[in-house]
Design an enzyme around this catalytic site. Structure first.
Site, short mmCIF file in Angstrom:
data_model
loop_
_atom_site.label_atom_id
_atom_site.label_comp_id
_atom_site.label_asym_id
_atom_site.label_seq_id
_atom_site.Cartn_x
_atom_site.Cartn_y
_atom_site.Cartn_z
N HIS A 98 33.53 32.91 7.35
CA HIS A 98 34.88 33.37 7.67
C HIS A 98 34.87 34.52 8.67
O HIS A 98 35.91 34.84 9.25
CB HIS A 98 35.68 33.71 6.41
CG HIS A 98 35.36 35.02 5.77
ND1 HIS A 98 34.62 35.14 4.61
CD2 HIS A 98 35.71 36.28 6.10
CE1 HIS A 98 34.54 36.41 4.26
NE2 HIS A 98 35.19 37.13 5.16
N ASP A 129 30.37 29.59 2.58
CA ASP A 129 30.88 30.68 3.42
C ASP A 129 29.74 31.44 4.11
O ASP A 129 29.71 32.67 4.12
CB ASP A 129 31.73 31.65 2.60
CG ASP A 129 32.61 32.54 3.49
OD1 ASP A 129 32.58 32.36 4.73
OD2 ASP A 129 33.29 33.43 2.96
N SER A 212 32.66 42.19 5.25
CA SER A 212 32.20 40.82 5.08
C SER A 212 31.03 40.52 6.00
O SER A 212 31.08 40.81 7.20
CB SER A 212 33.32 39.84 5.37
OG SER A 212 34.27 39.85 4.34
#
Length: 362
Positions: A98, A129, A212
């Protein structure tokens, strides 16, 4: 978690700041200076004393940060920014799927450097992911991170989360491993695959937008996970729940990254699959009541067990299936080649099938 509004966030930080402890320290220092103004040594020196407090834990923190932070980079795309971890000396960098979104080219900033480097996409595996990008011209002296043993991650271990939260590069927060083996479903949205991931590490270390793809690290200077998302508290209008974040475990990272680097795709994810595409099924009362099969993969687990398009899966083993998300969550806790009973509806009749699960690929 991408965060395009970095300037606004920085402005907010400047206004609210973290000045309370600093003000407290200044007041204490001023009081101390006043009470000791008669001391010749105090009046002859205008410089503050060097910090004297130290202990083994602080030394460990400083050592780990010095060892690992040079391996954590900032990744910028046209739509936002995230973090990444230097995987090898050839310039491969592992991050979240992402973070890369639909982009194929990236700008990477190494720690303690204002110079940006170009990078291109190696491959992504949205189901976990994870993604790998590669520096176009890797500089000498890259510091690949060391990945730990996921089997040795236990609740209570101290963790440090490293990355670029809110665009603040090379930031570090601290916490502990607060749980292991969590199965977590991400919200699906622009640039986010909405993956359901098993065996995640839960941590109390703060994970904010921009973290992230960064590193969750133990006190042995080993990466034990990739910071991926923070829990959302619906009672707080969807804001992050303090102290509950999740990281993809090291074993998953290295397995997926090695395959993406080798061939650009994943053929052995270690995750179970039924070999179907499906969607949530709604009953006559418009309530979710299962996962209806849209298509089956020829030769896949479901096809081999006789399942077909139109069947509505209502139970997987002991897990009740009411939505596609619940089916995905149930599969995330299982292993390839596991034998399991699938309960389903066909033409209104409840039936069962014994299925040997396949392997999720991508």
């Amino acid at each position: 978690m991408l965060f395009p509004g970095v300037a606004l966030a920085l402005a907010a930080l400047v206004v609210t700041g973290c000045t309370s402890s600093g003000s407290s320290s200044s007041s204490t220092a001023a009081s101390s200076s006043t009470s000791s103004s008669s001391s010749p040594s105090a009046s002859s020196s205008n410089s503050a004393p060097a910090p004297s407090a130290s202990n083994q834990l602080q030394d460990d923190y400083e050592r780990v940060i010095a060892n690992v932070l040079p391996s954590v980079v900032q990744i910028d795309t046209a739509s936002g920014l995230g973090s990444g971890i230097v995987y090898d000396a050839k310039g491969d960098i592992v991050t979240n799927a992402h973070v890369v979104g639909t982009a194929t080219t990236f700008t990477v900033t190494l720690p303690n450097s204002a110079k940006t480097l170009d990078a291109t996409l190696v491959g992504t595996f949205p189901d976990d992911d994870l993604a790998v990008i590669k520096l176009s011209s890797p500089p000498s002296g890259l510091r690949p991170a060391v990945f730990g043993d996921s089997g040795k991650v236990v609740v209570g271990q101290i963790t440090l989360a490293m990355g670029s939260p809110l665009g603040l590069s090379s930031s570090v927060t601290q916490g502990i491993v607060s749980a292991t083996g969590r199965t977590v479903s991400e919200p699906q949205g622009s640039g986010s695959p909405g993956a359901t991931i098993g065996n995640m590490v839960q941590t109390s270390a703060a994970i904010n937008p921009g973290n992230s793809g960064g590193a969750l690290v133990n006190l042995s200077s080993q990466v034990i996970g990739i910071n991926t998302l923070a829990a959302i508290d619906q009672e707080l209008n969807g804001s992050s729940a303090p102290g509950i974040g999740f990281a993809i475990p090291a074993a998953t990272i290295t397995n997926i990254a090695d395959q993406l680097i080798k061939s650009g795709k994943v053929t052995n994810s270690g995750r179970a699959a039924l070999g179907i595409t499906a969607r949530t099924y709604f009953n006559s009362d418009f309530q979710p009541a299962g996962a209806v099969i849209v298509s089956v993969t020829s030769g896949g687990a479901a096809a081999s067990a006789g399942l077909q398009a139109g069947d509505v899966i209502t139970q997987l083993g002991d897990a009740q299936i009411t939505t596609l998300a619940s089916l995905t969550t149930a599969l995330a806790s299982l292993q390839p080649d596991a034998k399991i009973t699938v309960t389903y509806l066909r033409d209104g009749q409840s039936k069962t099938a014994n299925v040997t699960l396949g392997t999720l690929t991508g």
